[in-house]
Design a protein around this motif. Structure first.
Motif, PDB file in Angstrom:
ATOM      1  N   THR A   1       0.811  -1.223   0.000  1.00 49.34           N
ATOM      2  CA  THR A   1       0.000   0.000   0.000  1.00 49.34           C
ATOM      3  C   THR A   1       0.844   1.274   0.000  1.00 49.34           C
ATOM      4  OG1 THR A   1      -0.228  -0.162   2.404  1.00 49.34           O
ATOM      5  CG2 THR A   1      -1.997  -1.096   1.063  1.00 49.34           C
TER       6      THR A   1
ATOM      7  N   CYS B   1      -8.738  -1.492  -4.737  1.00 48.35           N
ATOM      8  CA  CYS B   1      -7.780  -1.739  -3.647  1.00 48.35           C
ATOM      9  C   CYS B   1      -6.865  -0.544  -3.400  1.00 48.35           C
ATOM     10  CB  CYS B   1      -6.934  -2.975  -3.964  1.00 48.35           C
ATOM     11  SG  CYS B   1      -7.855  -4.512  -3.959  1.00 48.35           S
TER      12      CYS B   1
ATOM     13  N   GLN C   1       1.618   1.607  -3.507  1.00 42.97           N
ATOM     14  CA  GLN C   1       0.408   1.293  -4.283  1.00 42.97           C
ATOM     15  C   GLN C   1       0.692   0.332  -5.432  1.00 42.97           C
ATOM     16  OE1 GLN C   1      -0.488   5.432  -5.185  1.00 42.97           O
ATOM     17  NE2 GLN C   1      -2.199   5.349  -3.762  1.00 42.97           N
TER      18      GLN C   1
END
Length: 125
Positions: free
Chosen positions: A77, A112, A80
């Motif tokens: 994350t 996501c 990304q």
């Protein structure tokens, strides 16, 4: 035939076992995995075809039977990013499912919170 995606279920072990041995080119997808019985296929689903924060795997389901996988793994994350992959059992090929994979993965990546970039190496350049 209607086809849809859903997370893998432990009860998909017989279908995974059949898919695994349906085509020799799937050897690279299952390197090092022992698939000599349904118990080992069940373990594989639980350990490698999981649906978590770091990996999301969907079974490609045709007529109630899992015939392939679409996945995002190594989801990170901070940057990304994620690795995208897919495979189909030998008998599920030639029906246009693989042509839908980029669209499915793009939509999933966006949901996501990931960015999609091209990989020049995958294009043979």
């Amino acid at each position: 035939m209607p086809v849809f995606l859903r997370p893998w279920l432990l009860r998909d072990a017989p279908a995974l076992l059949a898919a695994r041995w349906s085509s020799p080119d799937l050897n690279t997808q299952f390197t090092g995995a022992d698939f000599s019985d349904e118990a080992q296929a069940t373990d594989y689903i639980g350990n490698f075809l999981r649906f978590s924060d770091s990996a999301k795997n969907w079974a490609v389901v045709e007529d109630g039977v899992a015939v392939g996988n679409v996945g995002l793994s190594a989801i990170e994350t901070r940057h990304q990013t994620a690795w995208a992959s897919y495979w189909l059992a030998g008998g599920a090929r030639g029906r246009g499912y693989a042509a839908q994979v980029p669209v499915i993965l793009f939509g999933t990546a966006v949901v996501c919170g990931l960015r999609f970039t091209s990989n020049p190496q995958s294009l043979g350049r």
